[in-house]
Scaffold this active site. Structure first.
Site, PDB file in Angstrom:
ATOM      1  N   GLU A 160      63.069 161.949 216.522  1.00 53.88           N
ATOM      2  CA  GLU A 160      62.154 163.058 216.237  1.00 53.88           C
ATOM      3  C   GLU A 160      61.006 163.026 217.251  1.00 53.88           C
ATOM      4  OE1 GLU A 160      60.348 165.135 212.248  1.00 53.88           O
ATOM      5  OE2 GLU A 160      59.968 163.012 212.513  1.00 53.88           O
ATOM      6  N   GLY A 193      54.967 154.936 211.543  1.00 52.40           N
ATOM      7  CA  GLY A 193      55.180 154.084 210.383  1.00 52.40           C
ATOM      8  C   GLY A 193      56.647 153.945 210.053  1.00 52.40           C
ATOM      9  N   ALA A 194      57.390 155.051 210.125  1.00 55.82           N
ATOM     10  CA  ALA A 194      58.810 155.035 209.778  1.00 55.82           C
ATOM     11  C   ALA A 194      59.424 156.370 210.168  1.00 55.82           C
ATOM     12  CB  ALA A 194      59.005 154.760 208.290  1.00 55.82           C
ATOM     13  N   MET A 195      60.746 156.455 210.043  1.00 57.36           N
ATOM     14  CA  MET A 195      61.470 157.695 210.348  1.00 57.36           C
ATOM     15  C   MET A 195      62.637 157.841 209.391  1.00 57.36           C
ATOM     16  SD  MET A 195      61.935 160.429 212.003  1.00 57.36           S
ATOM     17  CE  MET A 195      63.302 161.587 211.910  1.00 57.36           C
ATOM     18  N   GLU A 196      62.812 159.066 208.871  1.00 58.32           N
ATOM     19  CA  GLU A 196      63.732 159.342 207.776  1.00 58.32           C
ATOM     20  C   GLU A 196      65.154 159.609 208.221  1.00 58.32           C
ATOM     21  OE1 GLU A 196      61.799 163.441 208.733  1.00 58.32           O
ATOM     22  OE2 GLU A 196      61.195 161.347 208.730  1.00 58.32           O
ATOM     23  N   ASN A 197      65.695 158.881 209.187  1.00 59.50           N
ATOM     24  CA  ASN A 197      67.085 159.082 209.581  1.00 59.50           C
ATOM     25  C   ASN A 197      67.984 159.065 208.344  1.00 59.50           C
ATOM     26  OD1 ASN A 197      66.144 158.623 212.347  1.00 59.50           O
ATOM     27  ND2 ASN A 197      66.109 156.466 211.770  1.00 59.50           N
ATOM     28  N   HIS A 216      58.081 157.708 200.813  1.00 58.71           N
ATOM     29  CA  HIS A 216      57.944 158.896 201.670  1.00 58.71           C
ATOM     30  C   HIS A 216      59.263 159.173 202.390  1.00 58.71           C
ATOM     31  CE1 HIS A 216      55.559 161.471 204.589  1.00 58.71           C
ATOM     32  NE2 HIS A 216      56.662 161.226 205.286  1.00 58.71           N
ATOM     33  N   GLU A 217      59.842 158.131 203.009  1.00 61.61           N
ATOM     34  CA  GLU A 217      61.077 158.336 203.763  1.00 61.61           C
ATOM     35  C   GLU A 217      62.243 158.640 202.828  1.00 61.61           C
ATOM     36  OE1 GLU A 217      60.444 158.699 206.801  1.00 61.61           O
ATOM     37  OE2 GLU A 217      58.470 157.791 206.645  1.00 61.61           O
ATOM     38  N   GLU A 263      56.632 167.244 206.033  1.00 59.95           N
ATOM     39  CA  GLU A 263      55.824 166.033 205.897  1.00 59.95           C
ATOM     40  C   GLU A 263      54.869 166.091 204.705  1.00 59.95           C
ATOM     41  OE1 GLU A 263      56.621 163.511 207.333  1.00 59.95           O
ATOM     42  OE2 GLU A 263      57.792 164.210 209.042  1.00 59.95           O
TER      43      GLU A 263
END
Length: 857
Positions: free
Chosen positions: A126, A274-278, A308-309, A331
């Site tokens: 992303e 912080g993170a990524m929602e793959n 969140h993810e 988001e």
């Protein structure tokens, strides 16, 4: 690079011409340390005749065919390969190329662990970086199935969006260009139809912990992974517990089963976010693997990030925005949903208090910059997207969604979401699709609400206006609402007003009224005829998105008795109001520091402590008048040192105070105390000088110029890890002498090989100036070099350098003038870079006004 910045119009034109169906992506990561072989087979339908292009950012395209006929690969410009002459109907496009590993946290990132020499890979796609790994039609509305085939060392963990298959032996390859390694090929099952930016590949000798969760579609396997050298620090059981709570909550709330077949969570090195929602394969920053004692606020933040993810698996992955102008909804929704889940399904039942303290502070800050924008932002191209991962998109949007829940009713909101998912799963949507369902379930017309809250920018300020007679009785009361001249919109607010009185030494709420605030003036008849409260608090319980002011009487009460609240939320709202008044040059920075120091002793809300300590540092460093700066900085350091000694041994408060004190220390006595703690010649009961605390103390010593290179190198030798290398870079850059500052500058500006994490760490140390004037020599070089730097680096690195090396401590009109001159002289520069410069200019202007007010106080 030509063609790199995809525009919305180009994306719309392409999606009107083609509909993608499937990808077969084949990648070999055993061809050497710099590049990898990659191949995409794309099947799609042309909806008419025309020309298009496929995206790929790599070294070269070696072969391409359309329906078996060769394409001209010489037309590849480094970002796009033209695909001309489409005819209506089905097509198969095959593109082969050579990709390049990244060290920027974008595309396919390659990391060598200094602890054991092992190689680790992960992807971060992303906004538009899957094109750095494989040829793809890079836009969110061209969904397709993705089947990945990865050739990698046979002993590695290899992950993607589907469950990991059994590897098939594939001979030998190489990771370093010299030594052979046994390979295997892993062919994954195709994914459901998803957007390309949520695909993922993770590969390396990660250590894996396993569990499972029961869902509406059966048992879903769970994995938690991290580098081998971090295995002892990975508390996988806690991660699994939070994840399972999230699965149960979201499946019930959304009335949709978890949409994928597996769920892995991987903690990855040198991560930018912080993170990524793959989809089914979430990647996290390693700051969430705790190798030392951490404050409770970070543990709570990790739980929120996990949720969140996970929320994105439904909102974002199952149903996806059509174009990036709805990034805010993606988001903001995950922010709202994760905080709601954390409050209702985990031990953190005060998560909305944390949101008020942390997220809203971020939103208010962002919303007062010249770069602020409506929540529904105009996204013309990919460059616009990259700078909109901000406090408006996340925190303000989530604040407004919380208001929307109250506006339509929680049951209607939930039912609307359920209908939305049922209709649009596996598809792409816009905001209008969601509001249509919410209007149907609530019976409300959301057009005026959308116009007031989503299509205008800025934050309103609410102030109490009281008239009190000689006996202390309120004779008139109202709330005034104001906006700025630049952003004049006045909005409807639903807020609570609390009346607090000192009772037996504590501030207790004696009355509370909930009301709608509209227009410039809203009467408050509930107060008339009663004794003036000791403290009147607008936006009590933090229901609304607005700045609030304290009247003089209430501010005096707060200053004297801020620790007397029986609950942390009203104390947080009062401190937030005082901080806003300080930043708006309506309260002396030195008065705010005294208020903050009174609030710290005994505070048990970990997030409130974290935010307050950062505000005290900013007030002392940027908002105090220059003639008072040295004395105030010394007082802050001395008081933090005293509070560390008074804090309960082993408490969260002691841990945070110790870290803040180490950063603030100055003077011989303080430096001597730091040195003694590092040397072990003295101890602070309850404070463990573990790896991270030692680095905090060492960096404090480095900032004071008392550690030479040999001593710092010895500290680096004690911690031969990736985190140790970052901490060492920060400590070196923190040294106050001109040579050290220049060396830090050169390591980033003149050498493009430094990994992203060390760039950020070096910038953080460089900003730690003993006096602001230490950074004055870099003003001219900064503005001379920043445009070329931006054009030469990837977005993540360029943003880190441009923001990280802007000389923030130097609050001076000369810096404002230099920034404005650059903006005036570079009208055609990247909009993202102009935004970085303008936002930093805004911060200096605000600091100058605060300093002037402090000087007059």
């Amino acid at each position: 690079m030509p063609g790199k910045n995809l525009t919305r119009d180009e994306a719309m034109e392409r999606s009107q011409l083609i509909a993608t169906h499937s990808y077969e992506v084949t990648t070999d990561v055993t061809t050497g340390p710099s590049t990898f072989a990659t191949r995409s087979v794309v099947r799609f339908t042309a909806l008419g005749a025309g020309d298009t292009f496929i995206d790929f950012i790599g070294d070269r395209v070696t072969r391409a065919t359309l329906d078996g006929a060769a394409l001209d690969t010489s037309r590849f410009d480094g970002a796009r390969l033209p695909v001309p002459g489409l005819t209506e109907g089905e097509h198969e496009l095959v593109v082969e190329g050579v990709g390049r590993y990244m060290n920027t946290g974008e595309g396919l990132h390659r990391f060598v662990d200094p602890a054991d020499g092992e190689v680790y890979l992960y992807t971060q796609f992303e906004v538009a970086d899957c094109r750095r790994m494989f040829p793809v039609f890079e836009q969110p509305d061209l969904k397709a199935t993705f089947q990945f085939t990865i050739t990698a060392p046979a002993h590695w963990q290899v992950l993607s969006n589907e469950a990991t298959p059994q590897g098939v032996p594939a001979g030998t390859g190489t990771l370093d260009g010299e030594n052979p390694v046994e390979r295997a090929t892993f062919t994954f099952e195709p994914t459901p139809p998803i957007s390309c930016y949520i695909t993922a590949v993770v590969a390396g000798p990660y250590v894996r912990f396993e569990d499972s969760v029961e869902t509406r579609n059966g048992t879903v396997p769970l994995g938690v992974l991290a580098r081998r050298s971090l295995e002892q620090h990975l508390d996988a059981d806690n991660v699994f517990a939070i994840t399972k709570a999230g699965f149960a909550f979201f499946e019930e709330y959304f009335d949709q089963p978890y949409p994928f077949r597996t769920y892995d969570q991987v903690f990855t090195p040198e991560y930018n976010m912080g993170a990524m929602e793959n989809a089914g394969c979430v990647t996290f920053a390693e700051i969430y693997v705790f190798r030392s004692a951490v404050p409770d606020t970070l543990v709570e933040r990790r739980a929120l990030t996990i949720l969140h993810e996970l929320a994105h698996m439904w909102f974002g992955n199952l149903v996806t925005m059509k174009w990036w102008n709805d990034l805010w909804l993606n988001e903001s929704f995950a922010e709202w949903a994760s905080t709601t889940c954390q409050t209702e399904a985990t031990q953190w039942d005060t998560a909305w208090t944390t949101f008020a303290i942390s997220e809203k502070t971020w939103a208010y800050h962002q919303d007062q910059l010249s770069s602020t924008h409506p929540i529904v932002a105009e996204i013309r191209d990919l460059a616009d997207v990259e700078v909109n991962f901000d406090g408006i998109t996340y925190a303000k949007g989530a604040s407004v969604l919380k208001q929307l829940v109250a506006y339509v009713g929680e049951d209607a909101f939930r039912d609307g979401l359920r209908a939305y998912f049922a209709e649009h799963k596996w598809g792409n949507t816009t905001l209008a699709d969601l509001t249509r369902h919410l209007e149907a379930t609530s019976g409300r017309d959301l057009g005026p609400w959308v116009a007031a809250w989503l299509e205008t920018a800025g934050v309103n300020t609410l102030s109490p206006v009281l008239e009190v007679d000689d006996a202390g009785t309120v004779t008139a009361a109202a709330i005034e609402q104001k906006a700025t001249a630049e952003l004049p919109t006045l909005r409807p607010h639903r807020i609570a007003v609390g009346a607090y009185d000192l009772v037996d030494g504590s501030l207790q709420r004696t009355d509370r009224w909930e009301l709608d605030v509209t227009g410039e003036r809203t009467e408050l008849p509930q107060l008339v005829g009663r004794a003036r409260p000791d403290l009147l608090l607008l936006n009590d319980d933090d229901l609304g998105y607005c700045k609030v002011r304290l009247d003089a009487h209430s501010l005096a009460t707060a200053t004297e008795h801020v620790a007397a609240f029986t609950d942390s939320l009203p104390r947080a709202v009062v401190l937030g109001a005082a901080w806003d008044m300080t930043r708006d040059a309506q309260m002396s920075a030195r008065d705010f520091i005294e208020l903050g120091l009174r609030a710290l002793p005994g505070e048990t809300d970990s997030t409130l402590v974290r935010i307050l300590l950062s505000q005290l540092e900013a007030a002392a460093g940027r908002y105090v008048a220059p003639q008072h700066r040295e004395a105030t900085a010394q007082r802050l350091a001395d008081e933090l040192g005293r509070l560390v000694e008074q804090a309960a041994p082993g408490s969260d408060l002691q841990l945070q105070l110790a870290t803040a004190w180490a950063a603030a220390v100055r003077g011989e006595a303080g430096v001597a105390r730091l040195r003694a703690l590092v040397d072990g010649t003295t101890e602070l009961p309850g404070l463990t000088v573990d790896t991270d605390m030692r680095w905090a103390l060492v960096t404090g010593l480095a900032k004071n110029g008392v550690l030479d290179e040999d001593e710092l190198a010895a500290e680096g030798a004690r911690d031969r890890t990736a985190s140790g290398a970052e901490r060492l870079a920060r400590a070196r850059a923190a040294r106050p002498d001109a040579a050290s500052k220049q060396a830090a500058w050169d390591s980033v500006w003149r050498d493009t090989r430094l990994p992203n994490a060390e760039v950020v760490a070096t910038a953080a140390g460089w900003q730690r100036a003993r006096t602001p004037e230490d950074l004055r020599p870099f003003v001219e070089p900064y503005f001379e070099a920043v445009a070329d730097m931006w054009d030469e680096r990837t977005h993540a690195i360029a943003e880190a350098v441009a923001g990280g090396f802007y000389p923030h401590p130097l609050v001076h009109q000369d810096l404002v003038d230099a920034a404005q001159a650059w903006l005036d002289g570079h009208p055609d520069a990247s909009a993202a870079l102009r935004r970085v410069i303008a936002e930093n200019r805004d911060g200096t202007v605000r600091a100058l006004a605060a300093q002037a007010f402090d000087a007059r106080s």
